[in-house]
Design a protein around this motif. Sequence first.
Motif, PDB file in Angstrom:
ATOM      1  N   ASP A 131      37.029  24.472  39.598  1.00  0.00           N
ATOM      2  CA  ASP A 131      37.972  24.613  38.740  1.00  0.00           C
ATOM      3  C   ASP A 131      37.072  25.410  38.678  1.00  0.00           C
ATOM      4  OD1 ASP A 131      39.319  22.586  39.839  1.00  0.00           O
ATOM      5  OD2 ASP A 131      38.682  21.925  37.746  1.00  0.00           O
ATOM      6  N   ALA A 132      36.262  26.041  37.197  1.00  0.00           N
ATOM      7  CA  ALA A 132      35.533  26.701  37.214  1.00  0.00           C
ATOM      8  C   ALA A 132      35.719  27.928  37.396  1.00  0.00           C
ATOM      9  CB  ALA A 132      34.659  27.303  36.361  1.00  0.00           C
ATOM     10  N   THR A 173      38.125  34.053  38.920  1.00  0.00           N
ATOM     11  CA  THR A 173      38.539  33.744  40.469  1.00  0.00           C
ATOM     12  C   THR A 173      39.711  34.725  40.084  1.00  0.00           C
ATOM     13  OG1 THR A 173      37.564  33.158  42.185  1.00  0.00           O
ATOM     14  CG2 THR A 173      39.241  34.371  42.319  1.00  0.00           C
ATOM     15  N   GLY A 174      40.771  33.428  39.008  1.00  0.00           N
ATOM     16  CA  GLY A 174      42.083  34.321  38.600  1.00  0.00           C
ATOM     17  C   GLY A 174      42.629  34.767  37.496  1.00  0.00           C
ATOM     18  N   ILE A 175      41.308  35.269  36.826  1.00  0.00           N
ATOM     19  CA  ILE A 175      41.106  35.644  35.507  1.00  0.00           C
ATOM     20  C   ILE A 175      40.602  37.418  35.906  1.00  0.00           C
ATOM     21  CG2 ILE A 175      39.599  36.738  33.421  1.00  0.00           C
ATOM     22  CD1 ILE A 175      39.402  33.441  32.711  1.00  0.00           C
ATOM     23  N   LYS A 190      29.582  14.536  41.434  1.00  0.00           N
ATOM     24  CA  LYS A 190      31.752  14.722  41.606  1.00  0.00           C
ATOM     25  C   LYS A 190      32.145  16.050  40.634  1.00  0.00           C
ATOM     26  CE  LYS A 190      35.406  12.518  43.738  1.00  0.00           C
ATOM     27  NZ  LYS A 190      36.322  13.124  42.602  1.00  0.00           N
ATOM     28  N   ILE A 191      31.632  15.334  39.180  1.00  0.00           N
ATOM     29  CA  ILE A 191      32.566  15.937  38.113  1.00  0.00           C
ATOM     30  C   ILE A 191      31.599  17.413  37.942  1.00  0.00           C
ATOM     31  CG2 ILE A 191      32.935  15.736  35.671  1.00  0.00           C
ATOM     32  CD1 ILE A 191      32.674  12.319  36.285  1.00  0.00           C
TER      33      ILE A 191
END
Length: 166
Positions: A99-100, A105-107, A91-92
């Motif tokens: 998150d990565a 995607t944001g970057i 899960k982690i």
Amino acid sequence: MEKLIEQFSLGLFFWQSVLFVALVLLLKKFAWKPILEAVNEREEGIKNALESAEEAKKEMQSLNADNERILKEARAERDTLLKEARELKDKIIADAKEDAQEQATGIIDAAKAAIEVEKQAAIADLKTQVAHLSIDIAEKVVKQELSAKKDQLELVDKMLGDVTLN
């Protein structure tokens, strides 16, 4: 045997019988009784030791059964803990990948936006330079009164070759 019967004496037989009975009574009182008591005590001790050994054997079997049960419970608990740890690890890892991916995607989106902004700025700057260049060329062309179209084209080509874009 005849000789033995001929030498038989009743008095001697009586005294030997009395001594034998006395000896048997003395042995019974002082020897056999303590010997029989010692044998009985030893028999009782052996019997008690066998009973104790049997009880110890039963207790050891009970302890072994308890140990096996505790060992099975410990193994089951260990397996449960390992399974939970693996699930938590998975899960982690999945959360970290997600998150990565979101951050990447944001970057990428931010980089695309920055590139678009820079592109628009470059296009605007280029348009401004082209406009200034066109005005300069037109101004110089008008200032010079050129009679031939050929001279005007040579002048425009020369000026375009002299101008460097920033």
